[in-house]
Design a protein around this motif. Structure first.
Motif, mmCIF file in Angstrom:
data_model
loop_
_atom_site.group_PDB
_atom_site.id
_atom_site.type_symbol
_atom_site.label_atom_id
_atom_site.label_comp_id
_atom_site.label_asym_id
_atom_site.label_seq_id
_atom_site.Cartn_x
_atom_site.Cartn_y
_atom_site.Cartn_z
ATOM 1 N N UNK A 178 48.009 32.534 54.592
ATOM 2 C CA UNK A 178 47.396 33.028 53.353
ATOM 3 C C UNK A 178 45.881 33.211 53.524
ATOM 4 N N UNK A 179 45.520 33.913 54.589
ATOM 5 C CA UNK A 179 44.102 34.128 54.879
ATOM 6 C C UNK A 179 43.892 35.497 55.503
ATOM 7 N N UNK A 180 42.645 35.924 55.540
ATOM 8 C CA UNK A 180 42.298 37.220 56.111
ATOM 9 C C UNK A 180 40.889 37.164 56.670
ATOM 10 N N UNK A 181 40.689 37.723 57.873
ATOM 11 C CA UNK A 181 39.345 37.911 58.420
ATOM 12 C C UNK A 181 38.900 39.324 58.103
ATOM 13 N N UNK A 182 37.731 39.448 57.527
ATOM 14 C CA UNK A 182 37.208 40.739 57.094
ATOM 15 C C UNK A 182 35.814 40.936 57.665
ATOM 16 N N UNK A 183 35.595 42.036 58.363
ATOM 17 C CA UNK A 183 34.254 42.298 58.870
ATOM 18 C C UNK A 183 33.345 42.765 57.736
ATOM 19 N N UNK A 184 32.071 42.427 57.843
ATOM 20 C CA UNK A 184 31.133 42.553 56.727
ATOM 21 C C UNK A 184 30.828 43.991 56.341
ATOM 22 N N UNK A 185 31.122 44.970 57.209
ATOM 23 C CA UNK A 185 30.834 46.359 56.878
ATOM 24 C C UNK A 185 31.909 47.058 56.080
ATOM 25 N N UNK A 186 33.044 46.394 55.857
ATOM 26 C CA UNK A 186 34.114 46.983 55.052
ATOM 27 C C UNK A 186 33.709 47.027 53.584
ATOM 28 N N UNK A 198 36.048 31.501 50.087
ATOM 29 C CA UNK A 198 35.689 31.753 51.484
ATOM 30 C C UNK A 198 35.969 30.501 52.307
ATOM 31 N N UNK A 199 36.704 30.660 53.386
ATOM 32 C CA UNK A 199 37.082 29.537 54.248
ATOM 33 C C UNK A 199 36.170 29.383 55.453
ATOM 34 N N UNK A 200 35.646 30.494 55.960
ATOM 35 C CA UNK A 200 34.864 30.455 57.194
ATOM 36 C C UNK A 200 34.081 31.759 57.290
ATOM 37 N N UNK A 201 33.217 31.837 58.276
ATOM 38 C CA UNK A 201 32.447 33.060 58.523
ATOM 39 C C UNK A 201 32.010 33.081 59.972
ATOM 40 N N UNK A 202 31.728 34.267 60.473
ATOM 41 C CA UNK A 202 31.093 34.439 61.774
ATOM 42 C C UNK A 202 29.726 35.056 61.541
ATOM 43 N N UNK A 203 28.705 34.457 62.133
ATOM 44 C CA UNK A 203 27.365 35.013 61.982
ATOM 45 C C UNK A 203 26.635 34.957 63.316
ATOM 46 N N UNK A 204 25.600 35.760 63.405
ATOM 47 C CA UNK A 204 24.776 35.834 64.613
ATOM 48 C C UNK A 204 23.400 35.276 64.291
ATOM 49 N N UNK A 205 22.931 34.325 65.109
ATOM 50 C CA UNK A 205 21.620 33.740 64.843
ATOM 51 C C UNK A 205 20.532 34.484 65.621
ATOM 52 N N UNK A 206 19.302 34.030 65.497
ATOM 53 C CA UNK A 206 18.163 34.724 66.083
ATOM 54 C C UNK A 206 18.225 34.743 67.613
ATOM 55 N N UNK A 207 19.002 33.838 68.211
ATOM 56 C CA UNK A 207 19.159 33.805 69.662
ATOM 57 C C UNK A 207 20.377 34.589 70.139
ATOM 58 N N UNK A 208 21.060 35.272 69.214
ATOM 59 C CA UNK A 208 22.198 36.093 69.596
ATOM 60 C C UNK A 208 23.501 35.338 69.713
ATOM 61 N N UNK A 209 23.557 34.103 69.278
ATOM 62 C CA UNK A 209 24.793 33.329 69.345
ATOM 63 C C UNK A 209 25.679 33.652 68.146
ATOM 64 N N UNK A 210 26.996 33.757 68.398
ATOM 65 C CA UNK A 210 27.965 33.940 67.326
ATOM 66 C C UNK A 210 28.495 32.570 66.921
ATOM 67 N N UNK A 214 22.968 34.441 49.212
ATOM 68 C CA UNK A 214 22.272 35.549 49.864
ATOM 69 C C UNK A 214 22.395 35.453 51.376
ATOM 70 N N UNK A 215 23.396 36.103 51.943
ATOM 71 C CA UNK A 215 23.711 35.915 53.350
ATOM 72 C C UNK A 215 22.650 36.393 54.324
ATOM 73 N N UNK A 246 22.738 36.961 60.482
ATOM 74 C CA UNK A 246 23.479 38.205 60.295
ATOM 75 C C UNK A 246 24.960 37.861 60.200
ATOM 76 N N UNK A 247 25.533 38.015 59.025
ATOM 77 C CA UNK A 247 26.951 37.707 58.842
ATOM 78 C C UNK A 247 27.769 38.923 59.268
ATOM 79 N N UNK A 248 28.676 38.716 60.212
ATOM 80 C CA UNK A 248 29.470 39.832 60.716
ATOM 81 C C UNK A 248 30.909 39.804 60.225
ATOM 82 N N UNK A 249 31.395 38.654 59.741
ATOM 83 C CA UNK A 249 32.754 38.623 59.189
ATOM 84 C C UNK A 249 32.949 37.383 58.326
ATOM 85 N N UNK A 250 33.921 37.499 57.411
ATOM 86 C CA UNK A 250 34.271 36.418 56.495
ATOM 87 C C UNK A 250 35.753 36.099 56.622
ATOM 88 N N UNK A 251 36.122 34.827 56.481
ATOM 89 C CA UNK A 251 37.520 34.447 56.397
ATOM 90 C C UNK A 251 37.849 34.166 54.932
#
Length: 406
Positions: free
Chosen positions: A30-38, A89-101, A119-120, A125-130
């Protein structure tokens, strides 16, 4: 707000996420990963294609980007049953200033707390949400009723504001007021027969009948409330970037939260000001609270406007004319309405909805010298006491203020 640098000699980046549009749905969990540009309609379409009884609710306007909507809150017609989008929201993927996901475990609970309605893009930089997908019945019921006579409108609107937040959680009724009519739109998580019994008992003044009710699956309200023609295929949601029926040329929005029902003189004053508008139809939309959104702690995520709130108001000035004089006339009108409403809405601080970004409340100094105390004045309107925690999180994870809106 982010396409220039405050200091011409300083480089800056504008990051376009439009190609990050993938949506994956996992029905068993009962979950979905969605990229932030959708956009919202793309998300709804993917989930509905996978399940008729699992849903996600994030907003009514179909072409809004999911990344920004969730990071500011996210209102929709299931608000009273399941809270806001950011509450789910259960989780997220983001990129920090050092380029780590980073995921939730790597970013830490302070950060996942902050980006869900705080305010993400202020933090990383948030690239996806769960997403947490919520259960819905196979049959829902929607309706739209317009009231046009002044006497009838006054009576029904007054009754509405006394009952809308006390109806069953499965029922959400919004009100959109224009110059000539009051439009009530409702969504009930159930069949029309049961809805009619609820309305007869609790809100008979609206005079809802079987003829106004439309039974539908959960995906159809995304079309119904966005203004698509009846019987439009849900596959049309994939075209909302270019063919959405919700279109604005120029618009200024402001927001308020109401803790006590509006007296008759407030309602009369609103309608009087609506008739003053010369260019473009004025709009005011009301979203009732209580239900699940009010039961969730006001510190569970940064969004704080919960217990004690009867409804949220959105004001809109919309126009199509050109020139500074036209713009000034419309902006003066909405600022005048906002000033008029001061005695009737929340105060100390006066609340505001983060996704209705209102630069009248404050903005960064173009020289880059905005002080904490300056920012606090308008930050508290959006986040109240949660503003202090947001400021601490920001200072800890981005001490050089690399991620910012100019």
């Amino acid at each position: 707000m982010s396409y220039v640098s405050s200091a011409p000699s300083q480089p800056f980046l504008l990051i376009d996420l439009i190609k990050l549009r993938n949506v994956t749905v996992d029905v068993p969990t009962k979950s979905s990963w969605v990229q932030a540009g959708a956009v919202l309609d793309e998300v709804y379409h993917s989930i509905a294609s996978a399940s008729e009884t699992l849903a996600f609710h994030a907003g009514i306007c179909p072409s809004v980007g999911v990344g920004g909507q969730i990071s500011g809150g996210g209102y929709k017609m299931m608000l009273r049953k399941y809270g806001m989008a950011a509450d789910n929201i259960l989780d997220a993927h983001l990129v920090d200033v050092d380029g780590r996901v980073l995921d939730r475990a790597a970013m830490g609970e302070d950060v996942i707390w902050a980006i869900r309605s705080g305010g993400g893009n202020t933090y990383r930089i948030i690239v996806s949400w769960k997403l947490n997908l919520v259960p819905v019945p196979a049959q829902l019921t929607g309706f739209t009723i317009s009231k046009t006579s002044e006497r009838n409108v006054t009576k029904v609107v007054d009754r509405y504001q006394h009952v809308a937040d006390k109806l069953p959680d499965e029922l959400m009724i919004t009100l959109m007021q224009t110059t000539i009519e009051a439009v009530f739109q409702g969504l009930y998580l159930g069949e029309a027969e049961t809805l009619l019994m609820v309305m007869k008992q609790s809100f008979s003044e609206l005079e809802l009948t079987q003829q106004e009710c439309t039974e539908m699956t959960w995906i159809e309200p995304a079309l119904y409330f966005a203004g698509y023609p009846n019987k439009t295929s849900y596959h049309e949601l994939l075209n909302s970037r270019s063919s959405s029926p919700v279109q604005f040329d120029k618009v200024k929005a402001k927001s308020d939260y109401v803790q006590r029902t509006l007296p008759a003189k407030a309602l009369q004053g609103i309608w009087k000001r609506f008739y003053q508008v010369e260019l473009g139809p004025p709009l005011m939309q009301i979203f009732p609270h209580d239900g699940e959104i009010s039961r969730i702690s006001d510190s569970s995520i940064p969004y704080p406007h919960r217990s004690g709130i009867i409804f949220k108001i959105q004001y809109y000035a919309v126009w199509s004319g050109e020139g500074k004089e036209v713009e000034k006339r419309q902006l003066d009108w909405i600022k005048g309405l906002y000033k008029f409403m001061t005695p009737y809405v929340s105060n100390n601080p006066r609340g505001a909805y983060p996704n209705s970004r209102d630069l009248d409340l404050g903005k960064n100094d173009p020289t880059g010298s905005t002080a904490y105390e300056q920012a606090r004045v308008w930050g508290e309107q959006y986040f109240k006491h949660n503003f202090e925690r947001l400021a601490r999180v920001k200072a800890a994870i981005d001490p050089s203020n690399f991620f910012r809106n100019e």
